[in-house]
Design an enzyme around this catalytic site. Structure first.
Site, PDB file in Angstrom:
ATOM      1  N   CYS A   1       0.833  -1.206   0.000  1.00 52.69           N
ATOM      2  CA  CYS A   1       0.000   0.000   0.000  1.00 52.69           C
ATOM      3  C   CYS A   1       0.870   1.259   0.000  1.00 52.69           C
ATOM      4  O   CYS A   1       1.379   1.668   1.048  1.00 52.69           O
ATOM      5  CB  CYS A   1      -0.935  -0.027   1.213  1.00 52.69           C
ATOM      6  SG  CYS A   1      -2.015   1.406   1.309  1.00 52.69           S
TER       7      CYS A   1
ATOM      8  N   CYS B   1      -0.509   4.134   2.077  1.00 54.51           N
ATOM      9  CA  CYS B   1      -0.346   3.933   3.529  1.00 54.51           C
ATOM     10  C   CYS B   1       1.097   4.152   3.959  1.00 54.51           C
ATOM     11  O   CYS B   1       1.366   4.774   4.977  1.00 54.51           O
ATOM     12  CB  CYS B   1      -0.728   2.512   3.930  1.00 54.51           C
ATOM     13  SG  CYS B   1      -2.289   1.959   3.251  1.00 54.51           S
ATOM     14  N   ASP B   2       2.030   3.601   3.191  1.00 57.28           N
ATOM     15  CA  ASP B   2       3.408   3.500   3.688  1.00 57.28           C
ATOM     16  C   ASP B   2       4.428   4.344   2.925  1.00 57.28           C
ATOM     17  O   ASP B   2       5.574   4.452   3.362  1.00 57.28           O
ATOM     18  CB  ASP B   2       3.860   2.026   3.646  1.00 57.28           C
ATOM     19  CG  ASP B   2       3.034   1.177   4.612  1.00 57.28           C
ATOM     20  OD1 ASP B   2       2.605   1.717   5.646  1.00 57.28           O
ATOM     21  OD2 ASP B   2       2.813  -0.015   4.314  1.00 57.28           O
TER      22      ASP B   2
HETATM   23  C1  LIG Z   1       0.270  -3.588   5.580  1.00 51.83           C
HETATM   24  C2  LIG Z   1      -0.909  -2.644   5.464  1.00 51.83           C
HETATM   25  C3  LIG Z   1      -0.786  -1.354   5.948  1.00 51.83           C
HETATM   26  C4  LIG Z   1      -1.864  -0.487   5.878  1.00 51.83           C
HETATM   27  N1  LIG Z   1      -1.724   0.772   6.372  1.00 51.83           N
HETATM   28  C5  LIG Z   1      -2.754   1.613   6.328  1.00 51.83           C
HETATM   29  C6  LIG Z   1      -2.642   2.935   6.873  1.00 51.83           C
HETATM   30  O1  LIG Z   1      -1.577   3.329   7.376  1.00 51.83           O
HETATM   31  N2  LIG Z   1      -3.731   3.732   6.802  1.00 51.83           N
HETATM   32  C7  LIG Z   1      -4.905   3.335   6.216  1.00 51.83           C
HETATM   33  O2  LIG Z   1      -5.863   4.101   6.210  1.00 51.83           O
HETATM   34  N3  LIG Z   1      -5.038   2.106   5.691  1.00 51.83           N
HETATM   35  C8  LIG Z   1      -4.004   1.242   5.735  1.00 51.83           C
HETATM   36  N4  LIG Z   1      -4.118  -0.002   5.188  1.00 51.83           N
HETATM   37  C9  LIG Z   1      -5.391  -0.369   4.539  1.00 51.83           C
HETATM   38  C10 LIG Z   1      -6.412  -0.754   5.611  1.00 51.83           C
HETATM   39  O3  LIG Z   1      -5.845  -1.714   6.468  1.00 51.83           O
HETATM   40  C11 LIG Z   1      -7.688  -1.296   4.974  1.00 51.83           C
HETATM   41  O4  LIG Z   1      -8.191  -0.363   4.045  1.00 51.83           O
HETATM   42  C12 LIG Z   1      -8.744  -1.553   6.037  1.00 51.83           C
HETATM   43  O5  LIG Z   1      -8.248  -2.414   7.042  1.00 51.83           O
HETATM   44  C13 LIG Z   1     -10.003  -2.163   5.433  1.00 51.83           C
HETATM   45  O6  LIG Z   1     -10.888  -2.394   6.471  1.00 51.83           O
HETATM   46  P1  LIG Z   1     -12.071  -3.462   6.373  1.00 51.83           P
HETATM   47  O7  LIG Z   1     -12.777  -3.352   7.665  1.00 51.83           O
HETATM   48  O8  LIG Z   1     -12.820  -3.276   5.126  1.00 51.83           O
HETATM   49  O9  LIG Z   1     -11.366  -4.879   6.223  1.00 51.83           O
HETATM   50  P2  LIG Z   1     -10.159  -5.608   6.931  1.00 51.83           P
HETATM   51  O10 LIG Z   1      -9.358  -4.730   7.789  1.00 51.83           O
HETATM   52  O11 LIG Z   1      -9.465  -6.348   5.846  1.00 51.83           O
HETATM   53  O12 LIG Z   1     -10.886  -6.669   7.877  1.00 51.83           O
HETATM   54  C14 LIG Z   1     -11.575  -7.756   7.339  1.00 51.83           C
HETATM   55  C15 LIG Z   1     -12.110  -8.586   8.490  1.00 51.83           C
HETATM   56  O13 LIG Z   1     -13.014  -9.549   7.992  1.00 51.83           O
HETATM   57  C16 LIG Z   1     -12.779 -10.785   8.631  1.00 51.83           C
HETATM   58  N5  LIG Z   1     -13.306 -11.813   7.740  1.00 51.83           N
HETATM   59  C17 LIG Z   1     -13.053 -12.037   6.430  1.00 51.83           C
HETATM   60  N6  LIG Z   1     -13.772 -13.062   5.971  1.00 51.83           N
HETATM   61  C18 LIG Z   1     -14.514 -13.513   7.028  1.00 51.83           C
HETATM   62  C19 LIG Z   1     -15.456 -14.576   7.210  1.00 51.83           C
HETATM   63  N7  LIG Z   1     -15.798 -15.404   6.205  1.00 51.83           N
HETATM   64  N8  LIG Z   1     -16.008 -14.745   8.448  1.00 51.83           N
HETATM   65  C20 LIG Z   1     -15.688 -13.924   9.469  1.00 51.83           C
HETATM   66  N9  LIG Z   1     -14.821 -12.889   9.359  1.00 51.83           N
HETATM   67  C21 LIG Z   1     -14.240 -12.715   8.149  1.00 51.83           C
HETATM   68  C22 LIG Z   1     -11.286 -10.814   8.878  1.00 51.83           C
HETATM   69  O14 LIG Z   1     -10.947 -11.728   9.924  1.00 51.83           O
HETATM   70  C23 LIG Z   1     -11.048  -9.354   9.279  1.00 51.83           C
HETATM   71  O15 LIG Z   1     -11.308  -9.192  10.647  1.00 51.83           O
HETATM   72  C24 LIG Z   1      -3.071  -0.909   5.268  1.00 51.83           C
HETATM   73  C25 LIG Z   1      -3.197  -2.206   4.775  1.00 51.83           C
HETATM   74  C26 LIG Z   1      -2.128  -3.079   4.870  1.00 51.83           C
HETATM   75  C27 LIG Z   1      -2.273  -4.493   4.356  1.00 51.83           C
END
Ligand SMILES: Cc1cc2nc3c(=O)[nH]c(=O)nc-3n(C[C@H](O)[C@H](O)[C@H](O)COP(=O)(O)OP(=O)(O)OC[C@H]3O[C@@H](n4cnc5c(N)ncnc54)[C@H](O)[C@@H]3O)c2cc1C
Length: 320
Positions: free
Chosen positions: A140, A143-144
């Site tokens: 990302c 992000c980084d």
């Molecule tokens: C290394 C890294 C660094 C990042 N740094 C930043 C940053 O500095 N700032 C920023 O704004 N964004 C950052 N991001 C992006 C950010 O993490 C994502 O945009 C954000 O987490 C998305 O949130 P979400 O809730 O949609 O999903 P996610 O955070 O991906 O969470 C998905 C959840 O769904 C659960 N899940 C999936 N399938 C199932 C299932 N079948 N049953 C039950 N649970 C399930 C998983 O266990 C998880 O808890 C970064 C991403 C990465 C990979």
């Protein structure tokens, strides 16, 4: 109804910023949400060190700490946070059915999907090593990228996202080397032109990553291989960005929900609604554009408000 079947008003699948934000709003609206965390409690941010762009943390915060805070906030208003993986759903009838770990069956008035999308990596041992160490591998740039300002970085990928991220990095870093596996881009012509016309981006075609090099703690460069000549060479860099796509965690919904060609859930524009009444989506599972914690949180809020209004409308029909 069998005694084993639990009935819930609002089921939230996923514990990232989208799921927990939906939970905060849904619990404060007396929807008594039950949230299943999945195998990655806290979501993607638990895999990163510093989060410096989420509003409200002027000194930054680590990803794991931020997600613990979000969980606490959701629980403070009564969200029932549980361990468990949703293995199957059936959205064909009026009652939305969901199965946890292939065993427990839950009947839900509303479902909020917040299952995120997983970044794809090359799968090299050295890449995974420095990714886990937080030592210079990232998927990302937004992000980084800031952590690598005035440094030299490498980005892998050839599509629109890779081109966009390379261009983003070029404004922060002294040099960006872009590794393209084939002899041409997959990106649109306009994105390709943008990259080609940026002075500090060097594009290496027919080039693959052989190994991510480092000092045991942080990345120091990459050994690359020209897949036509077989020649290898080393490129110094402190950051290694992988931009080869994401996989939305949406397979279990594909028989019921409209998905795009990559698997992202299609929401009704400007809302968190899906094509199935009472089923809502938030976060990266429906977002191939922004993929940020703050946008995930924003759509989590939308999903809870849409679910609350859906239930209110349904209840008022029953009252009439
Ligand atoms: C290394 C890294 C660094 C990042 N740094 C930043 C940053 O500095 N700032 C920023 O704004 N964004 C950052 N991001 C992006 C950010 O993490 C994502 O945009 C954000 O987490 C998305 O949130 P979400 O809730 O949609 O999903 P996610 O955070 O991906 O969470 C998905 C959840 O769904 C659960 N899940 C999936 N399938 C199932 C299932 N079948 N049953 C039950 N649970 C399930 C998983 O266990 C998880 O808890 C970064 C991403 C990465 C990979």
């Amino acid at each position: 109804m069998s005694e084993n079947i639990e009935k819930v008003k609002c089921l939230i699948i996923g514990s990232g910023p989208a799921g927990y934000t939906a939970a905060i709003y849904a619990s404060r609206a007396n929807m008594f949400p039950v949230l299943y965390q999945g195998t990655q409690p806290g979501g993607q941010l638990t895999t990163t060190n510093d989060v410096e762009n989420f509003p409200g943390y002027p000194d930054g915060i680590t990803g794991p700490e931020m997600m613990i805070e979000l969980q606490k906030q959701a629980e403070r208003f009564g969200t029932d946070v549980r361990n468990g993986w949703i293995t199957k759903v059936d959205f064909s009838g009026d009652v939305h059915k969901v199965w946890v770990n292939d065993e427990k069956e839950i009947h839900c008035d509303t479902v909020i999907i917040s299952t995120g999308a997983s970044a794809k990596y090359l799968g090299l041992e050295s890449e995974q090593k420095y990714l886990k160490l937080g030592g210079g591998v990232s998927a990302c740039a937004v992000c980084d990228g800031f952590f690598y300002r005035n440094q030299e970085v490498i980005i892998v990928g050839a599509g629109d996202s890779a081109a966009e991220e390379a261009h983003y990095l070029s404004k922060l870093c002294t040099k960006v080397t872009m590794l393209v596996r084939r002899d041409q881009f997959r990106a649109s012509k306009i994105m390709e032109a943008r990259v080609r016309n940026t002075e500090n981006i060097e594009i290496l075609f027919n080039t693959e990553t052989d190994e991510v090099l480092g000092d045991g703690q942080v990345v120091t460069g990459v050994r690359v291989k020209n897949n036509v000549t077989g020649e290898t060479s080393k490129i110094p860099a402190t950051g290694f960005f992988v931009a080869i796509g994401h996989k939305p965690n949406t397979d279990i919904f594909k028989d019921y929900l409209d998905l795009d060609e990559t698997g992202y859930i299609i929401n009704v524009p400007g809302t968190a609604k899906t094509n199935v009444e009472g089923v809502f989506v938030s976060g990266d599972a429906a977002d191939h554009v922004y993929r940020q914690a703050v946008t995930a949180a924003g759509t989590g809020c939308m999903a809870a408000l849409d679910a609350e209004r859906y239930l209110a409308a349904k209840e008022s029909v029953v009252e009439v």
